[in-house]
Design an enzyme around this catalytic site. Structure first.
Site, short mmCIF file in Angstrom:
data_model
loop_
_atom_site.label_atom_id
_atom_site.label_comp_id
_atom_site.label_asym_id
_atom_site.label_seq_id
_atom_site.Cartn_x
_atom_site.Cartn_y
_atom_site.Cartn_z
N SER A 26 0.83 -1.19 0.00
CA SER A 26 0.00 0.00 0.00
C SER A 26 0.87 1.24 0.00
O SER A 26 1.93 1.26 0.62
CB SER A 26 -0.91 0.01 1.24
OG SER A 26 -1.62 1.23 1.35
N HIS A 60 -0.75 4.18 0.77
CA HIS A 60 -1.69 5.06 1.48
C HIS A 60 -2.53 5.87 0.49
O HIS A 60 -2.77 7.06 0.69
CB HIS A 60 -0.94 6.00 2.43
CG HIS A 60 -1.71 6.31 3.69
ND1 HIS A 60 -1.43 5.70 4.89
CD2 HIS A 60 -2.75 7.15 3.93
CE1 HIS A 60 -2.26 6.16 5.81
NE2 HIS A 60 -3.07 7.04 5.25
N GLY A 67 -5.86 1.78 -6.27
CA GLY A 67 -6.14 1.75 -7.70
C GLY A 67 -7.08 0.66 -8.18
O GLY A 67 -7.25 0.49 -9.38
#
Length: 279
Positions: free
Chosen positions: A166, A168, A201
């Site tokens: 990740s 963020h 995404g």
């Protein structure tokens, strides 16, 4: 589409990501999201370890099955829109009686959230804090915010039960790599020792298929669920999750995959693959 994670069976590899301040999207906030899907539990380590410990013990007593430790936010990134708008975040129910956003005035030229983060998040966050967290809970701990092989290996060595690739939501560090491009590196680094999840995404079921092909055990979805929550509350959040599941099912069928176990690296071609093919 069923799979398992940390010993628990799941009907789909799509998980609602740990995200905060759902009341910005809908007055019912996280309660509506939780009703739409089994929500994850997330924690950031505060300077006051008693606050972090209280949240962990509360999660245990309420039946949560894992702790997600966000490791990419020792300090808050520069969120210029929040600063420009002098953002006032909704009161955090989990912190009632422990600390309050009202205690942190944003002042001139800043957001109250930025001031709150500066005064409460611990910039000295290190791998020793993972050891401390393990010492106060028996719940499995997943580390969220891993984007390199080096950190992935350290996470396994520190005893993490899983890692979450990740960045963020690309809101912390400008030019951080897209998580889909970092996923395979992390998967190879942990070498099957712990499950690898990914967020960031994911907007279509085909995005989920790509992540599974690159080695992710499951994906986490953040913003789309909040968009649904803002549009239609609980029903909107549920619709987003259902839509992603249906799209994944269709993508699997068109790729000839009868189960997630049949989704393999051969089902996706990356930019690196294309470059290597030219050499």
């Amino acid at each position: 589409m069923s799979t398992s994670l940390l010993g628990y069976n799941m009907p789909s590899p799509i998980i609602v990501a740990p995200t905060g301040s759902h009341k910005l999207a809908n007055p019912e906030g996280e309660v509506a999201t939780a009703r739409a899907a089994a929500a994850c539990n997330t924690i950031m380590v505060y300077k006051r370890r008693d606050v972090s410990a209280t949240l962990v013990h509360r999660a245990e007593s309420l039946g949560f099955r894992a702790i997600v430790l966000t490791v990419d936010t020792p300090v808050l990134g520069r969120r210029e829109a929040d600063i420009r708008n002098k953002m006032i975040a909704p009161q955090l129910s989990n912190l009632e009686g422990l600390m309050s956003l009202d205690d942190f005035d944003g002042g001139e030229g800043g957001s109250k959230l930025e001031r709150f983060a500066r005064e409460t998040l611990d910039p000295s966050l290190s791998w020793k804090d993972v050891e401390w967290l393990k010492s106060i809970t028996s719940l499995p701990i997943l580390l969220k915010g891993i984007v390199t092989a080096e950190d992935a290996r350290k996470a396994v060595e520190a005893g993490a039960a899983g890692v979450i690739v990740s960045n963020h939501g690309a809101r912390q560090l400008d030019y951080a790599p897209a998580t889909i491009s970092a996923l395979e590196e992390v998967v190879k680094a942990v070498a099957g020792a712990v499950p690898v999840l990914v967020d960031g995404g994911v907007r279509r079921g085909t995005d989920v298929l790509k992540a599974l092909a690159l080695g992710a055990k499951a994906v986490m979805v953040g913003r789309p669920v909040l968009y649904g929550l803002a549009a239609r509350g609980e029903a909107g959040a549920r619709h987003v999750i259902e839509m992603l599941n249906k799209e994944l099912e269709l993508a699997m069928a068109l790729c000839g995959c009868r189960s997630v176990a049949e989704v393999t690296r051969a089902h996706v071609q990356t930019e690196g693959d294309r470059i290597r093919a030219l050499l």
